[in-house]
Design an enzyme around this catalytic site. Structure first.
Site, mmCIF file in Angstrom:
data_model
loop_
_atom_site.group_PDB
_atom_site.id
_atom_site.type_symbol
_atom_site.label_atom_id
_atom_site.label_comp_id
_atom_site.label_asym_id
_atom_site.label_seq_id
_atom_site.Cartn_x
_atom_site.Cartn_y
_atom_site.Cartn_z
ATOM 1 N N GLY A 78 -14.644 83.263 12.922
ATOM 2 C CA GLY A 78 -13.380 83.059 13.655
ATOM 3 C C GLY A 78 -13.651 82.348 14.967
ATOM 4 N N GLY A 97 -10.814 80.565 16.761
ATOM 5 C CA GLY A 97 -9.583 81.325 16.980
ATOM 6 C C GLY A 97 -9.283 81.536 18.462
ATOM 7 N N ARG A 123 -11.833 81.323 21.728
ATOM 8 C CA ARG A 123 -11.667 80.248 22.706
ATOM 9 C C ARG A 123 -11.395 80.791 24.108
ATOM 10 N NH1 ARG A 123 -7.451 77.527 21.961
ATOM 11 N NH2 ARG A 123 -6.627 78.676 20.202
ATOM 12 N N LYS A 129 -10.783 94.937 18.038
ATOM 13 C CA LYS A 129 -9.612 95.781 17.837
ATOM 14 C C LYS A 129 -8.545 94.984 17.100
ATOM 15 C CE LYS A 129 -6.053 95.615 21.256
ATOM 16 N NZ LYS A 129 -5.399 96.085 22.440
ATOM 17 N N ASP A 160 -14.261 97.860 22.724
ATOM 18 C CA ASP A 160 -13.076 98.190 23.506
ATOM 19 C C ASP A 160 -13.355 97.565 24.864
ATOM 20 O OD1 ASP A 160 -11.240 99.291 25.331
ATOM 21 O OD2 ASP A 160 -10.848 100.938 23.962
ATOM 22 N N HIS A 161 -12.705 96.444 25.144
ATOM 23 C CA HIS A 161 -13.151 95.681 26.314
ATOM 24 C C HIS A 161 -12.913 96.429 27.629
ATOM 25 C CE1 HIS A 161 -8.932 94.348 26.270
ATOM 26 N NE2 HIS A 161 -9.084 94.170 27.548
ATOM 27 N N LYS A 167 -15.382 96.804 31.572
ATOM 28 C CA LYS A 167 -14.915 96.506 32.930
ATOM 29 C C LYS A 167 -15.837 97.174 33.949
ATOM 30 C CE LYS A 167 -10.006 96.008 31.855
ATOM 31 N NZ LYS A 167 -9.661 94.700 32.395
ATOM 32 N N GLU A 200 1.909 96.330 32.626
ATOM 33 C CA GLU A 200 1.908 94.866 32.530
ATOM 34 C C GLU A 200 3.277 94.369 32.956
ATOM 35 O OE1 GLU A 200 -0.057 93.167 28.874
ATOM 36 O OE2 GLU A 200 0.200 95.252 28.282
ATOM 37 N N HIS A 240 -7.706 102.028 24.469
ATOM 38 C CA HIS A 240 -8.104 101.839 25.873
ATOM 39 C C HIS A 240 -7.840 103.079 26.735
ATOM 40 C CE1 HIS A 240 -8.423 97.811 24.536
ATOM 41 N NE2 HIS A 240 -7.146 97.529 24.575
HETATM 42 P P1 NAP Z 1 -6.708 83.761 15.387
HETATM 43 O O1 NAP Z 1 -6.392 82.951 16.600
HETATM 44 O O2 NAP Z 1 -5.715 83.799 14.263
HETATM 45 O O3 NAP Z 1 -8.094 83.223 14.809
HETATM 46 C C1 NAP Z 1 -8.600 83.647 13.582
HETATM 47 C C2 NAP Z 1 -9.907 82.936 13.317
HETATM 48 O O4 NAP Z 1 -10.407 83.369 12.060
HETATM 49 C C3 NAP Z 1 -9.786 81.421 13.228
HETATM 50 O O5 NAP Z 1 -10.975 80.840 13.704
HETATM 51 C C4 NAP Z 1 -9.650 81.194 11.726
HETATM 52 O O6 NAP Z 1 -10.027 79.863 11.429
HETATM 53 C C5 NAP Z 1 -10.625 82.239 11.200
HETATM 54 N N1 NAP Z 1 -10.362 82.662 9.827
HETATM 55 C C6 NAP Z 1 -9.174 83.053 9.297
HETATM 56 N N2 NAP Z 1 -9.322 83.350 7.995
HETATM 57 C C7 NAP Z 1 -10.641 83.154 7.691
HETATM 58 C C8 NAP Z 1 -11.407 83.286 6.514
HETATM 59 N N3 NAP Z 1 -10.872 83.673 5.360
HETATM 60 N N4 NAP Z 1 -12.723 83.004 6.564
HETATM 61 C C9 NAP Z 1 -13.287 82.599 7.727
HETATM 62 N N5 NAP Z 1 -12.611 82.452 8.885
HETATM 63 C C10 NAP Z 1 -11.297 82.726 8.869
HETATM 64 O O7 NAP Z 1 -7.007 85.266 15.741
HETATM 65 P P2 NAP Z 1 -7.527 85.848 17.153
HETATM 66 O O8 NAP Z 1 -6.347 86.074 18.022
HETATM 67 O O9 NAP Z 1 -8.642 85.025 17.656
HETATM 68 O O10 NAP Z 1 -8.046 87.293 16.724
HETATM 69 C C11 NAP Z 1 -9.293 87.498 16.095
HETATM 70 C C12 NAP Z 1 -9.591 89.004 16.071
HETATM 71 O O11 NAP Z 1 -9.665 89.480 17.408
HETATM 72 C C13 NAP Z 1 -8.507 89.842 15.403
HETATM 73 O O12 NAP Z 1 -9.119 90.958 14.784
HETATM 74 C C14 NAP Z 1 -7.650 90.321 16.575
HETATM 75 O O13 NAP Z 1 -6.979 91.516 16.285
HETATM 76 C C15 NAP Z 1 -8.728 90.523 17.620
HETATM 77 N N6 NAP Z 1 -8.245 90.459 19.012
HETATM 78 C C16 NAP Z 1 -7.664 89.331 19.483
HETATM 79 C C17 NAP Z 1 -7.237 89.287 20.814
HETATM 80 C C18 NAP Z 1 -6.620 88.056 21.398
HETATM 81 O O14 NAP Z 1 -6.296 88.076 22.585
HETATM 82 N N7 NAP Z 1 -6.455 86.985 20.649
HETATM 83 C C19 NAP Z 1 -7.414 90.405 21.646
HETATM 84 C C20 NAP Z 1 -8.031 91.534 21.129
HETATM 85 C C21 NAP Z 1 -8.461 91.551 19.816
HETATM 86 P P3 NAP Z 1 -9.591 79.175 10.051
HETATM 87 O O15 NAP Z 1 -8.129 79.383 9.883
HETATM 88 O O16 NAP Z 1 -9.993 77.742 10.237
HETATM 89 O O17 NAP Z 1 -10.386 79.841 8.987
#
Ligand code: NAP
Length: 484
Positions: free
Chosen positions: A17, A20, A24, A148, A177-178, A182, A216, A240
């Site tokens: 990912g 994602g 990033r 998470k 758990d970020h 902290k 928030e 958290h």
């Molecule tokens: P996202 O933006 O939807 O990114 C998902 C990533 O996974 C993309 O790189 C996607 O790229 C890849 N992916 C999807 N299906 C895949 C597959 N079958 N095989 C390989 N790669 C695959 O999601 P995100 O927000 O980064 O979240 C990622 C994780 O972090 C989740 O578990 C989320 O709950 C957790 N999280 C996120 C945040 C946040 O702020 N974003 C905060 C806390 C926790 P492709 O589509 O090109 O495969």
């Protein structure tokens, strides 16, 4: 006084990912900053993996853009950025298919620490674990990092634990758990267990109550559909806030080592009483001015998901019997502010008489903004005119005490990812902890679902529903003001 940075051993890290949102905004910028700090050096491979078709050059552009946007001041220095970017490569890979796995396995070196960050939807964790194993990458020294949410209830968390346990030992699983990364949260442990001053008072004999607030000011924004499936209880309280409660309530561990600390946290969760219906308030924000109503920001116009929760938790053990923990968190509140306040009891007898008023010591641990710790003490108001008392803070805003260089804290992700490489699980949740936390929150959520309970409306920009104020008023207490 700049702190000494010790480089970690060379490692190969795969971010599944890697293109994602989380990768990033948080993961790549965190790795970049550790590189600039000198903690990552030598022959390190950082590999992004996702389904998107691109080559390593295209991927480097993606990461470079992300670092420029989210990496802070250092990313403006071109030399740093180009040196870091050279460590990156990319593999097109599907967690659910066979494409890309052989290529990934070839990139991993046997004599390196290997870490795999699952920054993908939890529904893919099992597929990733299985294929890492199948392609010979799940050896005894490899580590996996999972994000998470870890399940949405006890049953799904157990399933996830089971799936991961098929291929990885608990000592190889790092559940993020970020909040635990902290700086101030770690400082809470330093304050408690590094000083003789607080521990003798850290119990129900001297502590009246504890308040934990994570407020928030923003709403659900573009994450409405994700958030609506979860709500404040699952998104904030179960993980958290529970972790913060544990760090306040736990007994001193014998050592600062992963299992000693996590054993003590687990005991706290197990000592929590079931929460009575009357001790929980759920809310959902309403429109105010140009701020939209919660229900217009999610798919379901009749959503009953809570964007606010306040509750009273009781830890039934010798240390805390009779000292409630009040937790509150929500979106679209008056300000963005997170803090833990340990409110001590009144002095047993006031020698200054009733006119001196009521004064209490409060230890406040501020998580954001302005991380720091403040101890409220009572002193005499300066000047003539008798013995009037006032409360003043003994303030330890770290930026002032340590100087700007040391107070420029690493982001939680920087600390946590480096801990994965160092093999230190202290700041990660163990499987049994997560399950115990769900076992406590599940009945509360089940009650709402059974009664089809509606959250109470509150105005955007307020402190939440009035009923949340009543939760404390009826105990003769009140919430601290939410202020940044
Ligand atoms: P996202 O933006 O939807 O990114 C998902 C990533 O996974 C993309 O790189 C996607 O790229 C890849 N992916 C999807 N299906 C895949 C597959 N079958 N095989 C390989 N790669 C695959 O999601 P995100 O927000 O980064 O979240 C990622 C994780 O972090 C989740 O578990 C989320 O709950 C957790 N999280 C996120 C945040 C946040 O702020 N974003 C905060 C806390 C926790 P492709 O589509 O090109 O495969």
């Amino acid at each position: 006084m700049a702190s000494r940075v010790i480089p970690v051993e060379p490692f190969d890290l795969v971010i599944f990912g890697g293109t994602g949102d989380l990768a990033r905004r948080k993961i790549w910028p965190a790795l970049f900053r550790r590189f600039v700090a000198g903690q990552i050096e030598g022959d390190v491979r950082l590999i992004g993996a996702a389904r998107g078709e691109m080559d390593s050059a295209g991927f480097r552009d993606v990461v470079q853009e992300a670092i420029v946007e989210f990496g802070g001041e250092e990313s403006r220095r071109k030399a740093n950025l180009s040196a870091f970017i050279k460590m990156l490569s990319y593999v097109t890979l599907d967690a659910r298919g066979e494409a890309g796995w052989v290529e990934l396995a070839k990139l991993m070196r046997p004599d390196r620490i290997r870490a795999f960050y699952f920054s993908v939807a939890p529904s893919l964790f099992g597929d990733l674990a299985k294929r890492l194993h199948k392609h010979g990458m799940a050896d005894d020294t490899s580590r996996i990092v999972v994000e998470k949410p870890f399940g949405r209830d006890l049953e799904s968390a157990r399933d996830l634990n089971r799936v991961l346990a098929r291929h990885f030992d608990e000592s190889q699983i790092y559940r993020i758990d970020h909040y635990l990364g902290k700086e101030t949260v770690q400082n809470l442990m330093a304050i408690r267990f590094g000083n003789v001053l607080f521990e003798p008072l850290w119990n129900s004999q001297y502590v009246d109550h504890i308040q934990i607030t994570v407020a928030e000011s923003v709403g659900v924004g573009g994450r409405g559909d994700y958030y609506d499936k979860s709500g404040a209880m699952r998104d904030m309280v179960q993980n958290h806030m529970m972790q913060l409660l544990c760090l306040i309530a736990m007994e001193p561990p014998a050592k600062f080592d992963p299992d000693a600390v996590r054993d003590e946290k687990l005991k706290v969760i197990r000592a929590l009483d079931p929460v009575r219906g009357a001790d929980v308030v759920r809310g959902q924000y309403e429109a105010q001015g140009d701020k939209a109503d919660y229900r217009t920001q999610v798919e379901d116009p009749d959503s009953t998901t809570e964007s606010f929760i306040a509750l009273k938790a009781l830890v039934s053990n010798w240390r805390w019997a009779g000292t409630p923990f009040y937790l509150r968190t929500g979106k679209r509140l008056r300000d963005r502010a997170s803090e833990i306040a340990v409110v001590f009891k009144d002095a047993p007898h006031s020698i200054f008489g009733a006119d001196a008023g009521r004064h209490r010591n409060i230890l406040t641990i501020r998580l954001q903004p302005n991380e720091g710790i403040e101890l409220g003490v009572t002193i005499k108001e300066p000047g003539p005119g008798g013995m009037r008392l006032i409360d003043v803070p003994l303030d330890m805003t770290f930026a002032e005490a340590l100087g700007p260089e040391d107070a420029d804290f690493p982001d939680a992700y920087e600390r946590l990812i480096m801990d994965v490489i160092r093999g230190n699980q202290t700041l990660f949740m163990r499987g049994d902890e997560v399950e115990a936390a769900w076992a406590w929150t599940d009945p509360i959520i089940a009650d709402w679902e059974a009664g089809a309970s509606e959250p109470l409306p509150y105005i955007s920009g307020s402190s939440g529903p009035d009923e949340a104020l009543m939760l404390m008023h009826r105990d003769g207490r009140r919430w601290r003001e939410i202020k940044p």
